[in-house]
Design a protein around this motif. Structure first.
Motif, PDB file in Angstrom:
ATOM      1  N   VAL A  39      -0.684   4.866   5.994  1.00  0.00           N
ATOM      2  CA  VAL A  39      -0.548   3.445   6.306  1.00  0.00           C
ATOM      3  C   VAL A  39      -1.923   2.908   6.691  1.00  0.00           C
ATOM      4  CG1 VAL A  39       0.660   1.758   7.761  1.00  0.00           C
ATOM      5  CG2 VAL A  39       1.753   3.925   7.197  1.00  0.00           C
ATOM      6  N   ARG A  40      -2.225   1.702   6.264  1.00  0.00           N
ATOM      7  CA  ARG A  40      -3.560   1.161   6.500  1.00  0.00           C
ATOM      8  C   ARG A  40      -3.918   1.170   7.982  1.00  0.00           C
ATOM      9  NH1 ARG A  40      -6.427  -3.681   6.782  1.00  0.00           N
ATOM     10  NH2 ARG A  40      -4.546  -4.775   7.391  1.00  0.00           N
ATOM     11  N   ARG A  41      -2.963   0.824   8.811  1.00  0.00           N
ATOM     12  CA  ARG A  41      -3.256   0.749  10.235  1.00  0.00           C
ATOM     13  C   ARG A  41      -3.351   2.121  10.901  1.00  0.00           C
ATOM     14  NH1 ARG A  41      -3.796  -2.856  13.684  1.00  0.00           N
ATOM     15  NH2 ARG A  41      -3.341  -4.535  12.267  1.00  0.00           N
ATOM     16  N   ALA A  42      -2.777   3.115  10.253  1.00  0.00           N
ATOM     17  CA  ALA A  42      -2.883   4.532  10.675  1.00  0.00           C
ATOM     18  C   ALA A  42      -2.098   4.914  11.933  1.00  0.00           C
ATOM     19  CB  ALA A  42      -4.338   4.977  10.826  1.00  0.00           C
ATOM     20  N   TRP A  43      -1.909   3.986  12.865  1.00  0.00           N
ATOM     21  CA  TRP A  43      -1.163   4.374  14.068  1.00  0.00           C
ATOM     22  C   TRP A  43      -0.291   3.222  14.545  1.00  0.00           C
ATOM     23  CZ3 TRP A  43      -1.918   1.881  18.831  1.00  0.00           C
ATOM     24  CH2 TRP A  43      -3.008   1.014  18.875  1.00  0.00           C
TER      25      TRP A  43
END
Ligand SMILES: [Zn+2]
Length: 299
Positions: A39-43
């Motif tokens: 996911v682009r946001r990662a978290w």
């Protein structure tokens, strides 16, 4: 003023004073809950998953449990009425991952001991921003005490839900009979359900809590969950007063279920610490509704 700052003003903890006596910051939003590099946001912020778990518990209570099961749960909590039992159950499911807001868990950023350039990059980016936001992360390479997050939650929750007795530090139980239910409820959040936590385990976990700066982060998380379900966390004792750990076994299982449903497909709706409280809260309710209805369809 940036948009982010303006948005941050609408969060529920505005002006509240935390358990440590300091004014809450927004640092709590930077605790991570799930890391997913696809996911682009990662978290995803831990608080987003915590309030989703609270909403899942409400959905399970209202749409999955039988009237008999609901009555049994309320009775196990010695709740004034079923509504009090439901709200308290949602709140407790929401705060059950509170112990993840600890130095050892937060510095790990990501699943287990895996390592990759992508994970390292995401960790560095997150760490920089989290420190800037005031999350009290230990210095890189510092030795950090470890304890099971569930044991940390058990150690700190009674103090954040209404036990203000003097002379007892976290990890010790006070002698106020009215507060015994707070300890029982906190201990019932243990993943192993029927297992009863030993006092030494809890006392040991207390030493891994990270001190007053982390106390303030956890107080803010608890207040945010309480706000989401519509209660005052310090008044939990007015809602429920469980008397026996075995009466909370079914509840413990529902907490596990709420957490696993709240994390299923979490990456589809990863939130940002800059989202407004209303957006995060509404998304949590929607995610919970969908997760529970999918579960019901799957039978
Ligand atoms: Zn007490």
């Amino acid at each position: 003023m940036s948009d982010e700052m303006r948005q941050d003003r609408s969060t529920p903890d505005e002006g509240n004073v935390s358990a440590s006596g300091e004014l809450n910051s927004f640092a709590y939003k930077w605790c991570w809950g799930t890391v997913d590099l696809s996911v682009r946001r990662a978290w995803n912020p831990l608080i987003a998953e915590m309030i989703t778990a609270a909403s899942v518990m409400t959905e399970l209570w209202e749409h999955v449990l039988s009237p008999r099961q609901r009555a049994d749960l309320a009775e196990g909590f010695v709740a004034e009425d079923e509504q009090s039992g439901r709200v308290a159950a949602a709140f407790l499911a929401g705060v059950s991952r509170l112990g993840e807001a600890s130095p050892s868990r937060m510095v790990s950023f990501g699943p287990g001991k895996q390592s990759s350039p992508a994970l390292d990059g995401a960790r560095t980016a997150w760490r920089e921003q989290a420190l800037q936001a005031g999350l009290p992360l230990p210095a890189a390479g510092a030795r950090v005490r470890h304890a099971d997050p569930e044991h940390i939650a058990a150690a700190v929750l009674p103090r954040l839900t209404g036990c203000d007795c003097a002379g007892y530090v976290d990890g010790e139980q006070c002698r106020n009979r009215n507060h015994q239910g707070l300890y029982l409820a906190a201990y019932a959040l243990n993943r192993h359900g029927a297992d009863i936590l030993h006092a030494d385990t809890v006392a040991k976990a207390y030493r891994a809590t990270g001190g007053p700066a982390w106390d303030a982060v956890r107080a803010a998380l608890v207040d945010a969950v309480a706000h989401h379900v519509g209660i005052d966390a310090r008044n939990l004792v007015r809602l429920v007063r469980p008397e026996s750990p075995t009466a909370l076994t079914a509840f413990s299982r529902l907490v596990s279920q709420s957490n696993s449903l709240s994390r299923r497909d979490a990456s589809r709706g990863f939130a940002s610490p800059h989202d407004t409280w209303e957006v995060v809260s509404e998304r949590a309710r929607l995610h919970a509704r969908e997760a529970v209805s999918r579960m019901r369809v799957a039978g």
